[in-house]
Design an enzyme around this catalytic site. Sequence first.
Site, short mmCIF file in Angstrom:
data_model
loop_
_atom_site.label_atom_id
_atom_site.label_comp_id
_atom_site.label_asym_id
_atom_site.label_seq_id
_atom_site.Cartn_x
_atom_site.Cartn_y
_atom_site.Cartn_z
CB CYS A 220 -0.87 -0.19 1.16
SG CYS A 220 -2.21 -1.33 0.89
CG HIS B 78 -2.88 3.81 1.63
ND1 HIS B 78 -3.63 3.05 0.57
CD2 HIS B 78 -2.88 2.22 3.17
CE1 HIS B 78 -4.16 2.20 0.32
NE2 HIS B 78 -3.84 1.86 2.04
CG ASN C 228 -6.61 -1.01 0.71
OD1 ASN C 228 -5.73 -0.22 0.25
ND2 ASN C 228 -6.16 -0.98 2.19
#
Length: 329
Positions: free
Chosen positions: A110, A249, A279
């Site tokens: 990520c 993020h 996500n």
Amino acid sequence: MPAPAAVLTGLGSWLPTKVLDNHEIAARLDTSDEWIRTRTGIRERRIAGPGESTVDLAVGAGREALAGGSADAVVLATATPDQPCPASAPQVAARLGLGTAAAFDVNAVCSGFVYALATAAGFIAGGVAERVLVIGADTFTTLIDPADRTTVPIFGDGAGAVLLRAGDADEPGAFGPFDLHSEGEHAKLLWVEAGGARKRLSEHPADRFVAMQGTAVFRHACARMAESSRTVLDRAGWMVGDVDRFVGHQANIRILQATAKQLGMPADAVVANIDRVGNTSAASIPLALADARADGTLVPGHRVLLSAFGAGLTWGSTVLRWPDLGQPA
């Protein structure tokens, strides 16, 4: 003469067409739309369909970012390449018609997009490349156990891309200082155990899915992104109050809000599109940038802070003043 800076000159995004909303998940797992929304901020996400791969998504986002132009290097941030070997970036470069451009993958999960930005900035500063296409792309749902009510609601698939050119450090779009870190002793907080050299997938097929310790990840993410953000702001000579937009993020809306609060940043500075895409791992930040540009949340002159946290553990941050990229197509 100072080394050239990496300047943002193009932006693109690409999402699968299939939408998976919370009600569909609740119909087959022990959860509810309300439970998912209140804990994550997500109401729907995109899922790659049969035959739709990370390379496919990356090509779509990369083509938008190039807008008919070219690049002499491609850095693809992904934890879900089309195959273990070779890297997926050369295939992306070939499909984009970039000839023999340098191309390779970066896997910081990520945090991958920020790591890839820093790598591209180094290429430009060192004179290795004049124009670098940086793509964050993941089909992370391929790593998710369809029966796991903890991870199924969180992750989605997608790709976002930026085109960087060599320029001056003081012009709009120039990426400022970078701050990158890792903490490998906490790898098991978020990982896929099997499928690599240590634990063969053929011998341990049950360990092919993501395992996550959510509470611990939440705590580390907030602390590390806030810490890293302070570091790059200090290096850039910015105060927290100078930041117009915080693009973190998109892991969980509560992580974004808690990080902003730790920094003393107003809630309306937080850029969030997690409600619509979930996500998306390395694609998260460029997808959020593309959405914010499209809806006017980002305008030329805005001072923007980027920060990411992911498995590894890895994290990193950078800053830029938003340039005039024109109207999105």
